[in-house]
Scaffold this motif. Structure first.
Motif, PDB file in Angstrom:
ATOM      1  N   LEU A 117      65.944  50.109  43.436  1.00  0.00           N
ATOM      2  CA  LEU A 117      66.446  51.410  43.873  1.00  0.00           C
ATOM      3  C   LEU A 117      65.280  52.390  43.952  1.00  0.00           C
ATOM      4  CD1 LEU A 117      69.149  52.922  44.496  1.00  0.00           C
ATOM      5  CD2 LEU A 117      69.131  53.658  42.099  1.00  0.00           C
ATOM      6  N   HIS A 118      65.210  53.144  45.041  1.00  0.00           N
ATOM      7  CA  HIS A 118      64.088  54.060  45.240  1.00  0.00           C
ATOM      8  C   HIS A 118      63.926  54.976  44.026  1.00  0.00           C
ATOM      9  CE1 HIS A 118      61.434  57.046  47.021  1.00  0.00           C
ATOM     10  NE2 HIS A 118      61.240  56.218  48.035  1.00  0.00           N
ATOM     11  N   PRO A 119      62.715  55.077  43.477  1.00  0.00           N
ATOM     12  CA  PRO A 119      62.529  55.821  42.223  1.00  0.00           C
ATOM     13  C   PRO A 119      62.690  57.330  42.347  1.00  0.00           C
ATOM     14  CG  PRO A 119      60.412  55.108  43.102  1.00  0.00           C
ATOM     15  CD  PRO A 119      61.466  54.447  43.941  1.00  0.00           C
ATOM     16  N   VAL A 120      62.577  57.871  43.554  1.00  0.00           N
ATOM     17  CA  VAL A 120      62.621  59.326  43.730  1.00  0.00           C
ATOM     18  C   VAL A 120      64.008  59.817  44.134  1.00  0.00           C
ATOM     19  CG1 VAL A 120      61.696  61.278  45.039  1.00  0.00           C
ATOM     20  CG2 VAL A 120      60.172  59.433  44.303  1.00  0.00           C
TER      21      VAL A 120
ATOM     22  N   CYS B 273      72.464  59.257  40.946  1.00  0.00           N
ATOM     23  CA  CYS B 273      71.359  59.561  41.852  1.00  0.00           C
ATOM     24  C   CYS B 273      70.111  59.947  41.075  1.00  0.00           C
ATOM     25  CB  CYS B 273      71.764  60.698  42.789  1.00  0.00           C
ATOM     26  SG  CYS B 273      70.437  61.282  43.862  1.00  0.00           S
ATOM     27  N   ARG B 274      69.000  59.387  41.467  1.00  0.00           N
ATOM     28  CA  ARG B 274      67.719  59.760  40.888  1.00  0.00           C
ATOM     29  C   ARG B 274      67.161  60.990  41.611  1.00  0.00           C
ATOM     30  NH1 ARG B 274      65.205  53.591  40.521  1.00  0.00           N
ATOM     31  NH2 ARG B 274      66.122  53.099  38.477  1.00  0.00           N
ATOM     32  N   GLY B 275      66.463  61.826  40.877  1.00  0.00           N
ATOM     33  CA  GLY B 275      65.738  62.923  41.505  1.00  0.00           C
ATOM     34  C   GLY B 275      66.539  64.159  41.808  1.00  0.00           C
ATOM     35  N   PHE B 276      67.758  64.273  41.307  1.00  0.00           N
ATOM     36  CA  PHE B 276      68.573  65.448  41.607  1.00  0.00           C
ATOM     37  C   PHE B 276      68.116  66.671  40.823  1.00  0.00           C
ATOM     38  CE2 PHE B 276      72.193  68.194  42.081  1.00  0.00           C
ATOM     39  CZ  PHE B 276      72.761  67.819  43.286  1.00  0.00           C
ATOM     40  N   GLY B 277      67.345  66.471  39.799  1.00  0.00           N
ATOM     41  CA  GLY B 277      66.962  67.574  38.922  1.00  0.00           C
ATOM     42  C   GLY B 277      67.690  67.464  37.604  1.00  0.00           C
ATOM     43  N   LYS B 278      67.407  68.386  36.711  1.00  0.00           N
ATOM     44  CA  LYS B 278      67.955  68.294  35.361  1.00  0.00           C
ATOM     45  C   LYS B 278      69.154  69.201  35.122  1.00  0.00           C
ATOM     46  CE  LYS B 278      63.434  67.040  33.459  1.00  0.00           C
ATOM     47  NZ  LYS B 278      62.397  67.373  32.462  1.00  0.00           N
TER      48      LYS B 278
END
Length: 301
Positions: free
Chosen positions: A181-184, A256-261
């Motif tokens: 899965l794409h890391p970003v 989802c990865r990369g959505f923010g915290k």
């Protein structure tokens, strides 16, 4: 759609309508997936125009509506569909109008060396970007070399149970999925069936389907995906949430990865709703995303 030559009534050609997503939970999965992917700086507009690739994986093929829809709407989409049951694949291509040219052999080659003339007329520019693999999902994930931007999972066994090996934290499948899965911006959308009795709290005896509560089983599946794909802490960022599909007892779970915290519900929901309007316009969706994103929106903590 079905057609035949008037001079030869037996020459029936069946074509699945690629722009049609008839089932509400499928619309929910696509709406949530594309809106979420657009929120994490994936250039969906470039993928739609074919300027950038969009690698898509579908686990559980069914009739193939999601692969066809995405490949027809997004010119840069390269879709791999994985189905363990050869009967499902046969029904999809022979009775449901899914393009035969998409079927792959065990060795990774196309089962048909070249499409027949009718398929070229019906599917040119679409079926070349779809691969339908007969394979166990765990085996496919461990052997494939593609880094996927978005993954759709709709896989149930003969007893209508989401297989344990597709969500067991110790299973090779989830580990392989995390690596592919794409890391970003990698996004996973899972169709889950409700695991609660909706009539328990309804004295009228008629189930209420507006918002599905999350039972223990669904929660455990969601936590397994969230922990494996985002990590056990929030330091990596990312987002996991569920929405209820209208009219049916299904939940779309998105991680989802990369959505923010940020875990503020209103901020996240408003971001998704805002992007969904852009997605509708860019993709030319024949339905609105809004009703599939705001129903029972719940952040998985």
């Amino acid at each position: 759609m079905a057609a035949y030559r008037e001079s030869d009534p037996s020459s029936i050609i069946v074509m699945q309508q690629p722009h049609c997503l008839a089932i509400p939970y499928v619309k929910s999965m696509v709406s949530a997936g594309l809106a979420t992917l657009s929120c994490v700086n994936f250039d969906l507009s470039a993928a739609i125009c074919g300027k950038e690739p969009m690698n898509v994986l579908c686990i559980g093929h069914g009739g193939g509506s999601i692969p066809l829809f995405l490949a027809s709407k997004i010119q840069g989409a390269v879709v791999h569909s994985v189905e363990i049951d050869p009967i499902v694949i046969s029904a999809s291509t022979k009775a449901m109008g899914f393009p035969q040219y998409a079927v792959m052999t065990k060795s990774g080659e196309r089962a048909c060396l070249s499409p027949d003339p009718a398929s070229e007329v019906l599917w040119k520019g679409i079926h070349e970007r779809i691969q339908l693999h007969e394979s166990d999902a765990e085996k496919f994930m461990s052997e494939c070399n593609t880094l996927y931007d978005i993954v759709f999972i709709d896989a149930y066994d003969g007893e209508d149970i989401f297989p344990n090996k597709l969500w067991d934290p110790d299973s090779p499948f989830l580990r392989a999925l995390g690596n592919k899965l794409h890391p970003v911006h990698g996004t996973v959308v899972v169709n889950l069936h409700s695991d609660v009795d909706l009539s328990d709290n309804n004295s009228s005896g008629s189930p209420v389907f507006h918002v599905l509560p999350m039972g223990k089983y669904v929660y455990n599946v969601c936590r397994a995906y969230k922990d494996m794909l985002l990590g056990h802490t929030s330091s990596r960022g990312g987002l996991a949430y569920t929405v209820s599909a209208p009219w049916v007892c299904n939940t779309s779970f998105v991680v989802c990865r990369g959505f923010g915290k940020s875990k503020d519900r209103e901020f996240v929901l408003n971001s998704l709703l805002s992007k969904s309007l852009e997605v509708e316009s860019m993709v030319g969706l024949p339905f609105t995303c809004l009703e599939y994103l705001k129903r029972g929106f719940t952040i998985v903590s």
